[in-house]
Every structure is written in structure tokens, then in C-alpha cells.
Scaffold this motif. Structure first.
Motif, short mmCIF file in Angstrom:
data_model
loop_
_atom_site.label_atom_id
_atom_site.label_comp_id
_atom_site.label_asym_id
_atom_site.label_seq_id
_atom_site.Cartn_x
_atom_site.Cartn_y
_atom_site.Cartn_z
N CYS A 15 0.83 -1.20 0.00
CA CYS A 15 0.00 0.00 0.00
C CYS A 15 0.88 1.26 0.00
O CYS A 15 2.07 1.19 0.28
CB CYS A 15 -0.90 -0.01 1.23
SG CYS A 15 -0.01 0.02 2.79
N PRO A 16 0.28 2.41 -0.28
CA PRO A 16 1.05 3.67 -0.25
C PRO A 16 1.66 3.96 1.13
O PRO A 16 2.71 4.57 1.21
CB PRO A 16 0.02 4.73 -0.63
CG PRO A 16 -1.02 3.99 -1.40
CD PRO A 16 -1.07 2.61 -0.81
N GLU A 17 1.00 3.52 2.19
CA GLU A 17 1.54 3.74 3.53
C GLU A 17 2.87 3.00 3.72
O GLU A 17 3.76 3.50 4.39
CB GLU A 17 0.53 3.29 4.60
CG GLU A 17 -0.70 4.17 4.68
CD GLU A 17 -1.79 3.80 3.67
OE1 GLU A 17 -2.82 4.48 3.68
OE2 GLU A 17 -1.61 2.86 2.87
N TRP A 18 2.97 1.81 3.13
CA TRP A 18 4.24 1.08 3.20
C TRP A 18 5.33 1.86 2.47
O TRP A 18 6.43 2.00 2.97
CB TRP A 18 4.13 -0.32 2.59
CG TRP A 18 5.48 -0.94 2.44
CD1 TRP A 18 6.24 -1.03 1.30
CD2 TRP A 18 6.28 -1.49 3.49
NE1 TRP A 18 7.44 -1.62 1.58
CE2 TRP A 18 7.50 -1.91 2.92
CE3 TRP A 18 6.10 -1.68 4.84
CZ2 TRP A 18 8.52 -2.50 3.65
CZ3 TRP A 18 7.12 -2.26 5.59
CH2 TRP A 18 8.32 -2.67 4.98
N ASP A 19 4.99 2.33 1.27
CA ASP A 19 5.98 3.07 0.49
C ASP A 19 6.51 4.26 1.28
O ASP A 19 7.73 4.48 1.36
CB ASP A 19 5.37 3.56 -0.83
CG ASP A 19 5.02 2.44 -1.78
OD1 ASP A 19 5.32 1.26 -1.49
OD2 ASP A 19 4.41 2.74 -2.83
N ALA A 20 5.61 5.02 1.90
CA ALA A 20 6.03 6.19 2.67
C ALA A 20 6.89 5.78 3.88
O ALA A 20 7.90 6.43 4.17
CB ALA A 20 4.80 6.97 3.14
N PHE A 21 6.49 4.72 4.55
CA PHE A 21 7.24 4.23 5.71
C PHE A 21 8.64 3.78 5.29
O PHE A 21 9.64 4.16 5.91
CB PHE A 21 6.46 3.08 6.36
CG PHE A 21 7.01 2.59 7.66
CD1 PHE A 21 7.39 3.47 8.67
CD2 PHE A 21 7.11 1.23 7.91
CE1 PHE A 21 7.88 3.00 9.89
CE2 PHE A 21 7.60 0.76 9.11
CZ PHE A 21 7.98 1.65 10.10
N PHE A 22 8.72 3.01 4.23
CA PHE A 22 10.00 2.50 3.72
C PHE A 22 10.92 3.64 3.30
O PHE A 22 12.10 3.68 3.68
CB PHE A 22 9.73 1.56 2.55
CG PHE A 22 10.93 0.82 2.05
CD1 PHE A 22 11.34 -0.36 2.64
CD2 PHE A 22 11.66 1.30 0.96
CE1 PHE A 22 12.45 -1.05 2.17
CE2 PHE A 22 12.77 0.62 0.49
CZ PHE A 22 13.17 -0.55 1.09
N VAL A 23 10.38 4.58 2.55
CA VAL A 23 11.18 5.68 2.01
C VAL A 23 11.63 6.65 3.10
O VAL A 23 12.65 7.32 2.95
CB VAL A 23 10.40 6.41 0.88
CG1 VAL A 23 11.03 7.73 0.50
CG2 VAL A 23 10.27 5.51 -0.33
#
Length: 126
Positions: A38-46
């Protein structure tokens, strides 16, 4: 991985963010083995991975040759970044490195003596 999974990860597994090599490995394994994110994962990872690599992984607050080698072997294959998400993460890491370098140069200019060309200040001698 959906937004609830990311929230649980943040709340229960990594309440203080990525702070240890084990935390980093957890993030990398999840990123590699969860096919849908999900987009939340992307933001967390980045956000979290560059912070760990630059601020916590030795040497702290800088990228030396060994750390750079680790980054390239971990996030690239045959000279290409492994995924668009990893590319975004590396871009954030690069922004951190540049910001830290600029801050260091500005501090050196304020405290002098320093080497360089600047119309307002002379070049310091060795």
C-alpha cells in the motif's frame, strides 16, 4: 500488505522506527517478499530506511566507501536499482547526504578558516 499491516508494524514491531540491524532486515524482508504494498508502506519504507542507513548505520551521519558498497550490493543489480520504491528510497538518502554536506560547508564557512573561493571571504591558507 495493507495500511493496517503497516500501522501494526509501526505500533508493535518498530515503535521507535528502524534502529537496529534486525529492524532493517525486517523491513528489507517485508519489502522483498510482500508482492502487493500500500502507499503507507511506500512512505514508511522511504522515510525509515534512509534514516537508518545514514544516521545509525556505522559510520553515523556519513557515507563512506564500505557503506556505499553495501548500498550498491543491496539495492542494485548490474548497475540498476532493483525497484521504483528502492529508487525513491535512494533519492531520499541522497538528499540527506547532500543536505548534511551543505550544512557542514556552511558551518565551516561561518567558523573559518576554510578553503574555497567566495567573494565575501578570502581563501584561508594552510
Amino acid at each position: 500488505m495493507d495500511s493496517q499491516d503497516v500501522e501494526m508494524l509501526r505500533h508493535y514491531c518498530l515503535p521507535h522506527g528502524v534502529k537496529t540491524p534486525a529492524d532493517l532486515m525486517t523491513m528489507l524482508v517485508l519489502n522483498n517478499f510482500c508482492p502487493e504494498k500500500c502507499p503507507e508502506w511506500d512512505a514508511f519504507f522511504v522515510t525509515e530506511i534512509p534514516q537508518y542507513i545514514f544516521r545509525i548505520m556505522p559510520p553515523e551521519n556519513r557515507v563512506d566507501q564500505a557503506k556505499l558498497h553495501w548500498i550498491f550490493t543491496r539495492f542494485t543489480t548490474e548497475g540498476r536499482v532493483n525497484s521504483p520504491l528502492e529508487s525513491l528510497m535512494l533519492t531520499e538518502l541522497l538528499k540527506m547526504v547532500v543536505a548534511e554536506s551543505v550544512a557542514g560547508l556552511n558551518a565551516a564557512r561561518r567558523t573559518g578558516p576554510w578553503f574555497g573561493a567566495d567573494a565575501a571571504r578570502p581563501v584561508a591558507a594552510a
